[in-house]
Each structure stands twice: as structure tokens, then as C-alpha cells.
Design an enzyme around this catalytic site. Structure first.
Site, PDB file in Angstrom:
ATOM      1  N   HIS A  62      -7.360  -5.467  -1.590  1.00  0.00           N
ATOM      2  CA  HIS A  62      -6.278  -4.796  -1.238  1.00  0.00           C
ATOM      3  C   HIS A  62      -5.327  -5.744   0.002  1.00  0.00           C
ATOM      4  CE1 HIS A  62      -3.688  -1.298  -0.843  1.00  0.00           C
ATOM      5  NE2 HIS A  62      -4.020  -1.038   0.477  1.00  0.00           N
ATOM      6  N   SER A  86       0.878  -1.273  -0.080  1.00  0.00           N
ATOM      7  CA  SER A  86      -0.037   0.239   0.021  1.00  0.00           C
ATOM      8  C   SER A  86       0.902   1.004   0.009  1.00  0.00           C
ATOM      9  CB  SER A  86      -1.012  -0.260   1.115  1.00  0.00           C
ATOM     10  OG  SER A  86      -1.986   0.858   0.944  1.00  0.00           O
ATOM     11  N   ASP A 125      -8.671  -5.152  -5.921  1.00  0.00           N
ATOM     12  CA  ASP A 125      -8.251  -3.948  -5.124  1.00  0.00           C
ATOM     13  C   ASP A 125      -8.892  -2.783  -5.611  1.00  0.00           C
ATOM     14  OD1 ASP A 125      -6.963  -2.272  -3.444  1.00  0.00           O
ATOM     15  OD2 ASP A 125      -4.796  -3.104  -4.010  1.00  0.00           O
TER      16      ASP A 125
END
Length: 288
Positions: free
Chosen positions: A253, A142, A216
Site C-alpha cells: 500500500h 488510498s 497491496d
């Protein structure tokens, strides 16, 4: 039973005995060029010492308003320590727990103080006699993946870089994430131009493992696909491409399915073994 009395509250029994940790935990800290104290956890594998220094993995946390203050089975440094790696878990600018000024140092300047802090605390870690400065890698997911990408375009000090669910082209990412209203408070057009890793793709020489899930929505799959294209399209000899792409068609994610988590770790281990330890690439069994 009085919970305020030290030792009066017994710990709750777990379903199984706690496993023996394959190493020890200590801290590393340094003072950066602007006089700021930066610290991080350092996991050392069993047996690491001056006669057997351990290869180092720099793990960059996500967030970016976050810190290494909780246990996770997804990014668990002890699994890497079991493979003989030391794992550095630093809290650079933008990390929480150090006051508002520490956050403000990196606000809107992701490629500035956060990167400088990471490099400074890495310098402190590799100066230790129980860490091998010649065998290092950087990893992040991330925002940590963003920093891994930025690192790849600004230094060749690492033998390998693993980037998971990462931000690559900020002008593309800002309007497409499912949390655009948050990011656009910080990510002005000027900020995106000054801090976007994709603008430094030509400088990347470090082998990279790109990991992304198709579902995601926080960091859309387009970031990973564009990063992958920007890497492979710059290879003069496609047959000698050092980069790898691990694609999960049904993960978001986070990698949540247990078998996918196992595949994630096996692929990371194989990639690091090839580029950090000098071993032959071996495709993980779950991918064969």
C-alpha cells in the site's frame, strides 16, 4: 533542566543541517454551503506572486479519518514546491481534529460533503493572486485516491489527476481488503452504490496517472487494474490514450524502497509537466 520553562529545552541536533525550504507555508480557509468552516495548509514555492502565480496541486489525504498534521517523505509537498508548484493540503469532512460532527458530515457519504469541501477550499486557493487558476491538478492516495477518482468523474476542472493505491469499485473493494471488518461498518451495499467512482467512469475526461502496488492488501491490486481497464477501454483511439499506469510488482500500500520512491516522484513530475505545464512527455530515466 525544566521542560516546562519556555526556551529552556534545546532542540536535539540532527545528523545534518536542516535544508532550506523552497517556499513558505500559509493557511487557506473557506465556509461551505452548509456553513461549515473548512481549512487547509497551502505551500507556496519561492517566487510565487501576482506577477508569477504558481500552478496548483490539490493533495487529498488518505484515511479517511486523518488530517494533514505530520511530515512524510512519501507525500512531501516541499519536493513539489521545489518544482514550482503550490500545494494545497485541505482537511475536508471526515478529517480528524475538528470534532465528531465534522467527521459525521461525511460518514457514509464520501462523494458528498468531502468532495464539496475539497472543491470549496480549492476555489478559495485559486482566488489568490499568487496561484494560477488555469493550471491545476489533483492527487491522492488510498482514500485520497478514492477522492481523486470521484473528482475525475464529477468535474473536468483539473488538467491532470494522480491516483495512488485507490478505491475504484466499492462493491468489489469492501469484501476483498485486508481490513474488511472495519470498512463494512460504514460501507453498506447502499453506501457502495451511491458513492462508487466506477459508476461514473463514462464522465471522465481528465488524463489520469494510476499508481498501484501488486502486494497491496489494504486496497487490492484489482482496484487499480479495473480502474485502468475502465479508462483505456473507453478510448476511441488507443494510440492517443492520455492515461498512464505505474505498476510496482513488489510494493504494498506504500512505496517503501528508496529507489521506488524516486521513481514515483519522477513519474508524477513527468505526468504533471506534460498535462499541467504543457511540456512534452519525457519517460523517467529509471523507466528507460
Amino acid at each position: 533542566m525544566d521542560a516546562r520553562t519556555p526556551g529552556a529545552t534545546p532542540p536535539l541536533a540532527g545528523p545534518a543541517d536542516a535544508p532550506e525550504l523552497p517556499g513558505t507555508l500559509t493557511e487557506v480557509e473557506t465556509v461551505t454551503g452548509d456553513g461549515t468552516r473548512v481549512r487547509g495548509w497551502l505551500v507556496l514555492p519561492t517566487g510565487a506572486g501576482p506577477d508569477a502565480p504558481a500552478p496548483l496541486l490539490l493533495w487529498i489525504h488518505g484515511g479517511p479519518l486523518n488530517s494533514w498534521n505530520a511530515w512524510s517523505w512519501r507525500w512531501n509537498p516541499w519536493l513539489m514546491a521545489a518544482r514550482g508548484y503550490a500545494v494545497l493540503l485541505p482537511d475536508p469532512a471526515l478529517s480528524t481534529g475538528y470534532g465528531q460532527d465534522f467527521v459525521q458530515r461525511g460518514w457514509g457519504h464520501w462523494g458528498g460533503p468531502p468532495f464539496d469541501d475539497l472543491m470549496a477550499v480549492t476555489d478559495a486557493a485559486v482566488a489568490r493572486p499568487d496561484v494560477d487558476a488555469t493550471r491545476t491538478a489533483a492527487m491522492g492516495g488510498s482514500f485520497g485516491g478514492y477522492m481523486a477518482n470521484w473528482t475525475a468523474g464529477h468535474t473536468d476542472r483539473f488538467a491532470a489527476i494522480v491516483t495512488h493505491a485507490s478505491l475504484w469499485a466499492l462493491d468489489q473493494f469492501g469484501p476483498t481488503t485486508d481490513h474488511a471488518e472495519y470498512w463494512l461498518t460504514e460501507m453498506t451495499p447502499e453506501m457502495a452504490r451511491e458513492n462508487s467512482p466506477h459508476l461514473h467512469a463514462d464522465a471522465i475526461t481528465t488524463p489520469m496517472l494510476v499508481i498501484h502496488g501488486d502486494r497491496d492488501h489494504r486496497v487490492p491490486i484489482g482496484e487499480g487494474l479495473r480502474l485502468w481497464w475502465d479508462l483505456v477501454s473507453r478510448q476511441a483511439d488507443p494510440e492517443a490514450n492520455p492515461h498512464r499506469f505505474l505498476y510496482f510488482p513488489d510494493e504494498n500500500h506504500w512505496v517503501l524502497a528508496p529507489n521506488h520512491a524516486k521513481l514515483w516522484y519522477e513519474t508524477v513530475h513527468a505526468f504533471l509537466a506534460a498535462h499541467v505545464l504543457g511540456e512534452e512527455w519525457e519517460t523517467p530515466e529509471l523507466l528507460r
